[in-house]
Enzyme design. Structure first.
Site, PDB file in Angstrom:
ATOM      1  N   LYS A   1       0.860  -1.200   0.000  1.00 32.24           N
ATOM      2  CA  LYS A   1       0.000   0.000   0.000  1.00 32.24           C
ATOM      3  C   LYS A   1       0.879   1.227   0.000  1.00 32.24           C
ATOM      4  O   LYS A   1       1.872   1.274   0.729  1.00 32.24           O
ATOM      5  CB  LYS A   1      -0.851  -0.032   1.286  1.00 32.24           C
ATOM      6  CG  LYS A   1      -1.869   1.079   1.372  1.00 32.24           C
ATOM      7  CD  LYS A   1      -3.141   0.740   0.633  1.00 32.24           C
ATOM      8  CE  LYS A   1      -4.050   1.944   0.461  1.00 32.24           C
ATOM      9  NZ  LYS A   1      -3.650   2.801  -0.696  1.00 32.24           N
TER      10      LYS A   1
ATOM     11  N   LYS B   1       5.206   2.223   8.182  1.00 31.24           N
ATOM     12  CA  LYS B   1       4.045   3.040   8.576  1.00 31.24           C
ATOM     13  C   LYS B   1       2.796   2.175   8.749  1.00 31.24           C
ATOM     14  O   LYS B   1       2.063   2.304   9.729  1.00 31.24           O
ATOM     15  CB  LYS B   1       3.806   4.089   7.480  1.00 31.24           C
ATOM     16  CG  LYS B   1       2.917   5.228   7.895  1.00 31.24           C
ATOM     17  CD  LYS B   1       2.575   6.126   6.706  1.00 31.24           C
ATOM     18  CE  LYS B   1       3.775   6.832   6.128  1.00 31.24           C
ATOM     19  NZ  LYS B   1       3.382   7.853   5.120  1.00 31.24           N
TER      20      LYS B   1
ATOM     21  N   LYS C   1       5.367   2.218  -3.102  1.00 29.54           N
ATOM     22  CA  LYS C   1       5.289   3.630  -3.494  1.00 29.54           C
ATOM     23  C   LYS C   1       5.589   3.741  -4.972  1.00 29.54           C
ATOM     24  O   LYS C   1       6.365   2.945  -5.515  1.00 29.54           O
ATOM     25  CB  LYS C   1       6.315   4.447  -2.713  1.00 29.54           C
ATOM     26  CG  LYS C   1       6.061   5.934  -2.735  1.00 29.54           C
ATOM     27  CD  LYS C   1       4.889   6.295  -1.834  1.00 29.54           C
ATOM     28  CE  LYS C   1       5.025   7.598  -1.133  1.00 29.54           C
ATOM     29  NZ  LYS C   1       4.291   7.661   0.103  1.00 29.54           N
TER      30      LYS C   1
ATOM     31  N   THR D   1      -4.709  12.709   6.787  1.00 29.19           N
ATOM     32  CA  THR D   1      -3.299  12.792   7.185  1.00 29.19           C
ATOM     33  C   THR D   1      -3.123  13.927   8.199  1.00 29.19           C
ATOM     34  O   THR D   1      -2.469  13.756   9.239  1.00 29.19           O
ATOM     35  CB  THR D   1      -2.375  12.961   5.957  1.00 29.19           C
ATOM     36  OG1 THR D   1      -2.728  11.965   4.999  1.00 29.19           O
ATOM     37  CG2 THR D   1      -0.921  12.805   6.326  1.00 29.19           C
TER      38      THR D   1
ATOM     39  N   ASN E   1      -2.284  19.599   1.116  1.00 30.81           N
ATOM     40  CA  ASN E   1      -3.300  18.773   1.779  1.00 30.81           C
ATOM     41  C   ASN E   1      -2.948  18.548   3.249  1.00 30.81           C
ATOM     42  O   ASN E   1      -3.773  18.767   4.142  1.00 30.81           O
ATOM     43  CB  ASN E   1      -3.448  17.439   1.029  1.00 30.81           C
ATOM     44  CG  ASN E   1      -4.363  16.479   1.766  1.00 30.81           C
ATOM     45  OD1 ASN E   1      -3.936  15.801   2.694  1.00 30.81           O
ATOM     46  ND2 ASN E   1      -5.627  16.444   1.385  1.00 30.81           N
TER      47      ASN E   1
ATOM     48  N   SER F   1      -7.238   5.317   4.208  1.00 31.84           N
ATOM     49  CA  SER F   1      -7.199   4.562   2.944  1.00 31.84           C
ATOM     50  C   SER F   1      -7.627   3.117   3.206  1.00 31.84           C
ATOM     51  O   SER F   1      -8.360   2.521   2.410  1.00 31.84           O
ATOM     52  CB  SER F   1      -5.779   4.544   2.373  1.00 31.84           C
ATOM     53  OG  SER F   1      -5.553   5.645   1.538  1.00 31.84           O
TER      54      SER F   1
HETATM   55  N1  GLU Z   1       0.783   8.869   0.301  1.00 33.03           N
HETATM   56  C1  GLU Z   1       0.288   8.749   1.638  1.00 33.03           C
HETATM   57  C2  GLU Z   1       1.407   8.347   2.577  1.00 33.03           C
HETATM   58  O1  GLU Z   1       2.570   8.566   2.315  1.00 33.03           O
HETATM   59  C3  GLU Z   1      -0.924   7.830   1.714  1.00 33.03           C
HETATM   60  C4  GLU Z   1      -0.706   6.428   1.273  1.00 33.03           C
HETATM   61  C5  GLU Z   1      -1.994   5.600   1.171  1.00 33.03           C
HETATM   62  O2  GLU Z   1      -3.040   6.091   1.557  1.00 33.03           O
HETATM   63  O3  GLU Z   1      -1.874   4.474   0.705  1.00 33.03           O
HETATM   64  O4  GLU Z   1       1.162   7.893   3.671  1.00 33.03           O
END
Ligand code: GLU
Length: 424
Positions: free
Chosen positions: A78, A102, A114, A198, A229, A358
């Site tokens: 993810k 994370k 990513k 976030t 954001n 998410s």
């Molecule tokens: N891009 C965000 C992060 O770095 C969200 C990632 C997601 O929701 O999968 O945490």
């Protein structure tokens, strides 16, 4: 890779090296088995694609796209998709590894991934962005999957790009599978609360830390770097909790106001200025680094990586740093902050609110049943508080920083996934 400035001082030019430095410190502190550490030092999958896109000028431009799957030991990978000029292989590897940690800290059934495209979205038309995004989605058709690898927004992307990716994947597979991507617009199966999530997680982490430090939020001051954001929602939510926001800034301008900045006025202003703070009248204009060293209790870097360097760290006045961005502090700055007894709530804990919601979006897509915003926020807050307390407990048990405590929390979980699934 790493450059040596002096025999004793190593500067981590590679972001992935920064991840490895923190990983290795946690491995040592918790005595993690070398086999598990080796697995996590090497991302599982790395895909690079070349994307020829017809520009509005009638000329074809080739863009570089990436997706890195760091781990799938606790579930499908993810993580977001970033559009920026500094996107490269090293950066996506680092950001993918951070996603693994994370998700584990947030206790989600996910590994980490990513992606990114090297481009400057601010200089592209909507049509060019749509063609680029659809080309990227098509190239990654075998990587993405609802139970395989689930992308989301990151720097430079939003619900708009997620909608195009969903549509492209649905056309390829001939079915509607909204759970293949998160951070979607609400009309296409997005979750209420995802947009602010976030920032909400940064707010919850800040309140948890202030509580442990015995500081009343109503008497606290803060500076927030970044007004996209993450930064804008963080500043709004912190001010709603009574914290006085004395400094805000984005890539166009930075402002200070000792009496506190009216965040709602700033939010209204950016709606009229093309999304930027330049020209805002709610404070005096200062230099970007003056925000980082402002005399406030809480500093929230919520913009770019590597902004808190050794030099900046020496001049920081805040007692608490809550990392809204991914990787805002260099490993070299970490030790200075520790010496100065500044508490750092690390990125892999503090900005986990986005991926947490998410996950809720993915769950709702799978159920085909949708929660109210209050239900989402309640679940989110509880999840973030639990994650904060787990990290706090591990940091105390191992007599270390919150950052290492967060890595230890993540590694304890991922270790089980790696060992239980086994090796060839
Ligand atoms: N891009 C965000 C992060 O770095 C969200 C990632 C997601 O929701 O999968 O945490």
């Amino acid at each position: 890779m790493s450059a040596h400035t002096a025999a004793s001082q190593v500067v981590h030019e590679s972001m992935f090296d920064s991840v490895l430095a923190r990983l290795d410190a946690a491995v040592k502190a918790m005595n993690l088995s070398e086999e598990v550490a080796q697995v996590l030092r090497n991302p599982q999958k790395l895909v690079k694609v070349s994307l020829p896109v017809m520009m509005d000028s009638g000329k074809v431009q080739i863009f570089e796209g990436y997706r890195c799957v760091h781990s799938t030991h606790l579930g499908p990978s993810k993580g977001g998709i970033r559009y920026a000029m500094d996107v490269n292989q090293d950066e996506v590897m680092a950001l993918a590894a951070w996603m693994s940690f994370k998700c584990a800290v947030a206790n989600l059934p996910y590994g980490g991934g990513k992606g990114g495209v090297k481009c400057d979205p601010r200089k592209m038309s909507v049509g060019e962005l749509e063609r680029l995004t659809r080309a990227y989605a098509k190239s990654m058709r075998d990587v993405f999957g609802v139970n395989k690898d689930i992308p989301a927004p990151d720097m430079g992307t939003s619900g708009r790009e997620m909608a195009w990716i969903l549509d492209e994947l649905n056309k390829i597979h001939g079915e509607d599978a909204p759970g293949v991507i998160t951070g979607k617009p609400i009309a296409l199966g997005g979750s209420l609360g995802r947009d602010a999530a976030t920032g909400r997680g940064v707010m919850v982490s800040t309140l948890c830390a202030l509580n442990k430090m015995g500081i009343d939020p109503k008497k606290a001051t803060a500076a927030v770097q970044g007004f996209g954001n993450v930064g804008s929602h963080t500043a709004r939510l912190l001010s709603e909790k009574g914290i006085k926001i004395c400094a805000i800034g984005d890539h166009t301008a930075t402002f200070y106001n000792e009496k506190g900045i009216d965040i709602h006025a700033a939010l209204e202003y950016v709606k009229t200025s093309g999304g930027v703070l330049k020209g805002f009248k709610g404070g005096v204009e200062i230099k970007p680094n003056e925000l980082l060293t402002a005399k406030v209790d809480v500093l929230v870097p919520a913009a770019l990586q590597n902004v808190i360097t050794e030099e900046v760290a020496h001049n920081i006045h805040a007692k608490l740093i809550v990392e809204g961005a991914n990787g805002p502090t260099t490993p070299e700055a970490d030790s200075i902050l520790q010496e100065k007894n500044i508490i750092v709530v690390p990125d892999i804990l503090a900005n986990g609110g986005g991926v947490t919601v998410s996950y809720f979006e993915w769950v709702q897509n799978k159920m085909g049943y949708y929660w109210t915003e209050n239900e989402v926020n309640e679940k989110h807050d509880l999840s973030m508080e639990t994650a904060f307390n787990n990290v706090w407990t591990n940091a105390h048990e191992y007599k270390t920083t919150m950052r290492l405590g967060a890595y230890i929390t993540a590694l304890k979980k991922i270790e089980q996934g790696v060992k239980l699934k086994g090796f060839y």
